[in-house]
Scaffold this active site. Structure first.
Site, mmCIF file in Angstrom:
data_model
loop_
_atom_site.group_PDB
_atom_site.id
_atom_site.type_symbol
_atom_site.label_atom_id
_atom_site.label_comp_id
_atom_site.label_asym_id
_atom_site.label_seq_id
_atom_site.Cartn_x
_atom_site.Cartn_y
_atom_site.Cartn_z
ATOM 1 N N HIS A 1 67.377 45.453 71.449
ATOM 2 C CA HIS A 1 67.757 46.763 71.983
ATOM 3 C C HIS A 1 69.258 46.867 72.208
ATOM 4 O O HIS A 1 69.837 47.935 72.135
ATOM 5 C CB HIS A 1 66.977 47.050 73.271
ATOM 6 C CG HIS A 1 65.539 47.320 72.998
ATOM 7 N ND1 HIS A 1 64.574 46.354 73.120
ATOM 8 C CD2 HIS A 1 64.920 48.420 72.532
ATOM 9 C CE1 HIS A 1 63.408 46.867 72.760
ATOM 10 N NE2 HIS A 1 63.591 48.113 72.399
ATOM 11 N N GLU B 1 52.925 49.519 67.105
ATOM 12 C CA GLU B 1 53.858 48.387 67.099
ATOM 13 C C GLU B 1 53.158 47.068 67.394
ATOM 14 O O GLU B 1 53.750 46.009 67.322
ATOM 15 C CB GLU B 1 55.032 48.616 68.056
ATOM 16 C CG GLU B 1 54.653 49.042 69.457
ATOM 17 C CD GLU B 1 55.849 49.547 70.256
ATOM 18 O OE1 GLU B 1 56.997 49.229 69.924
ATOM 19 O OE2 GLU B 1 55.618 50.286 71.235
HETATM 20 C C1 PEP Z 1 60.077 49.772 67.712
HETATM 21 O O1 PEP Z 1 59.534 48.840 68.307
HETATM 22 O O2 PEP Z 1 60.214 49.810 66.466
HETATM 23 C C2 PEP Z 1 60.621 50.924 68.466
HETATM 24 C C3 PEP Z 1 61.021 52.027 67.888
HETATM 25 O O3 PEP Z 1 60.750 50.802 69.801
HETATM 26 P P1 PEP Z 1 61.826 49.867 70.544
HETATM 27 O O4 PEP Z 1 62.847 49.416 69.527
HETATM 28 O O5 PEP Z 1 62.406 50.694 71.631
HETATM 29 O O6 PEP Z 1 60.991 48.747 71.050
HETATM 30 MG MG MG Z 2 59.001 49.006 70.384
#
Ligand code: PEP
Ligand code: MG
Length: 576
Positions: free
Chosen positions: A194, A437
């Site tokens: 992130h 996911e």
């Molecule tokens: C993902 O997991 O691809 C997603 C879009 O969410 P994040 O990156 O915030 O976990």
């Molecule tokens: Mg995610």
């Protein structure tokens, strides 16, 4: 001049002055200083000792006089260690004798003292060794004027600087966004963490996973950050600098060229229309999304609103924020409910015990929300209420079971009844979708799809869980492979299940914003993408140059190929 190598993230090239920021307990910066700098370095050390002493006394002053004698005793022991001339004098001598920076001298001297303690087989002295370590951490923290938070506590202005750190949490990165830095580089971290995602949204280059490289840098170094190649040039000569300035200019020209596509359609050569949405982290990002003429917001990551503050935003504050976003756009906005947990801790993981073993598989996102309704309900109420100001959909992260959806829908009914009873204006009919996911959901997508209004594939986590690779861990990052046939098959299964259930399927993971994969995803049947606003135009350009009927048979081959060389050669054929 020398170079360091890591994983490049984000757009382009930055040239700027390094600013080292450091958290106690992390890698210590080490560098040589000149004879002229010795007295300055010694006074930095003395100042850090003085500040650490003042901080300890302040903590002591805040303790109640009665009942916690032990805490007083520990603080007194720390003060005694701090004031012992053996500690300060030994470090000073090293600064002078070896001409090294204060942090390195302090560390070296402390290691020597630890060795002495450890040689003596005495439980009392070994407990002193732990106290010494804590005192050293405190002084190291003071040396960079950063005792608690990495970024949030810095009042300084970092504009234009390159932030250099051992690691940055997503909370740190979102704070840096305010500072308008020109780049950041870290020892740890993966390119789809992130923290890296926030770098993309800042439109700055970053390099993560330098594997200890940052210890060779010091505040004031001139750095060139090449985010595309993952290279850091340290104190480059004029020739190299000039070459990078020229490349910067080229990138600028390419951006200007791409800007001509803002109003063009996202239509393939064989006439297939594709939706391009954006991912946003902060409410103000909606302007960037609008400027790219995106179809809408495909994933508003609301958890960033909870970071770097003392209290969580309540319902009213959230309602105000969502309503403000919605009033700035007439396009649909998918508000993703809280995805806190794992690497996204409110305070960057600094609160004790915040990080648990295997946090990515722990109580995060919808699991956390269903566990803590006091946290979740205000957000749900705020979303329902804000929905009257625009076109809102709600998206639930990290679902893994159908009965989780049962609990969710029950809760949503309860929230709506309460709002109705309290005479709030709200939209009871907003659509609810889920992020795919967790591999279990992709495999059984046909069972989840009929229960939801839409699906969005979160490849960042889907790849992490499918291949058992921590997306934040630079050590295993080389295994993070979006083209692994298992990943591609899960994506295809999800798209097919969505089509069969007649509901839209989008993709909001980083894979959707990578032009190298655009054609692969089109070949798998994806028609709805969501990405960082900066990726919209490059992806649109690629879509306009794609003939899906040509790439489809090649993508079918990828679904059955495991050999990395063959995968690369098929990918090249797809992309040319
Ligand atoms: C993902 O997991 O691809 C997603 C879009 O969410 P994040 O990156 O915030 O976990
Ligand atoms: Mg995610």
């Amino acid at each position: 001049m020398f170079t360091l190598h890591g994983n490049g993230v984000g757009a382009g090239i930055a040239i700027g002055i390094a600013r080292i920021i450091h958290r106690p307990g992390q890698e210590i910066p080490q560098y040589k200083i000149s004879q002229k700098q010795v007295s300055h370095e010694i006074s930095r050390l003395d100042q850090a000792f003085a500040s650490a002493g003042a901080a300890l006394n302040a903590i002591k002053g805040q303790l109640p006089a009665e009942g916690i004698g032990e805490a007083h005793a520990i603080l007194d022991a720390h003060l005694l260690i701090l004031q012992d001339p053996v500690l300060s004098q030994g470090s000073r001598e090293l600064i002078d004798g070896q001409q090294i920076n204060a942090e390195a001298a302090l560390q070296q001297h402390a290691e020597k003292l630890h060795r002495t303690f450890n040689k003596i087989d005495d439980p009392y002295l070994s407990s002193k060794s732990a106290d010494l370590a804590q005192v050293i951490d405190r002084i190291q923290g003071e040396l960079v004027n950063d005792q608690v938070g990495l970024v949030a506590r810095h009042e300084g202005n970092y504009e234009g600087e390159v932030i250099v750190a051992n690691d940055l949490s997503p909370a740190d990165a979102i704070e840096l966004k305010r500072h308008r830095i020109s780049a950041f580089i870290t020892n740890l971290g993966g390119p789809v963490s992130h923290t890296a995602i926030v770098a993309n949204s800042m439109k700055i280059p970053a390099i993560v996973g330098l594997h200890g490289g940052v210890r060779y840098l010091r505040t004031g170094d001139l750095l060139v950050i090449d985010g595309m190649r993952g290279v850091v040039l340290v104190n480059p000569d004029e020739v190299a600098l000039e070459a990078y300035r020229r490349r910067q200019l080229k990138i600028l020209r390419r951006t200007q060229e791409l800007n001509l596509l803002v109003n063009a359609g996202a239509l393939t050569l064989d006439g297939v229309e594709v939706l391009l949405n954006t991912n946003i982290e902060l409410p103000e990002d909606i302007q960037e999304s609008e400027s790219q003429n995106a179809a809408g917001v495909g994933c508003y990551r609301t958890e960033f609103m909870y970071m770097n503050r003392e209290h969580f935003p309540d319902e009213e504050e959230q309602y105000g924020i969502y309503a403000r976003v919605l009033k700035q756009t007439s396009s649909p906005v998918i508000i993703r409910t809280l995805d806190l947990g794992s690497d996204k801790q409110v305070d960057g993981g600094r609160a004790s015990g915040a990080i648990v073993t295997n946090p990515a598989m722990g109580r995060r996102a919808i699991r956390l929300c269903l566990h803590d309704l006091g946290l979740f309900k205000p957000q749900l109420r705020a979303i329902y209420r804000a929905a009257v100001h625009g076109n809102v959909k709600m998206m639930i992260p990290m679902i893994s079971r159908v009965d989780e959806l049962d609990r969710l829908f029950f809760l949503l009914e309860e929230v709506k009844q309460e709002l109705q009873y309290q005479s709030f204006d709200f939209d009871p009919d907003l659509q609810v979708g889920g992020v795919v996911e967790v591999p279990a959901v992709a495999i059984a997508a046909d069972l989840f799809a009929p229960r939801l209004d839409f699906l969005s594939i979160g490849t960042n986590d889907l790849i992490q869980y499918t291949l058992a690779i921590d997306r934040v861990d630079d050590e295993v990052n080389y295994l993070y492979d979006p083209l692994h046939p298992s990943v591609l098959r899960l994506i295809k299964m999800t798209i097919d299940a969505g089509n069969a259930a007649n509901i839209p399927v989008s993709m909001c993971g980083e894979m959707a914003g990578d032009v190298g994969f655009t054609r692969v995803l089109l070949g798998l049947g994806l028609r709805d993408f969501s990405m960082d606003p900066a990726a919209v135009l490059p992806v649109k350009q690629q879509i306009r140059l794609t003939d899906i009927s040509r790439v489809r048979p090649l993508v079918d081959m990828l679904l059955k190929t495991t050999d990395p060389e063959q995968v690369q050669s098929i990918l090249q054929r797809i992309n040319h």
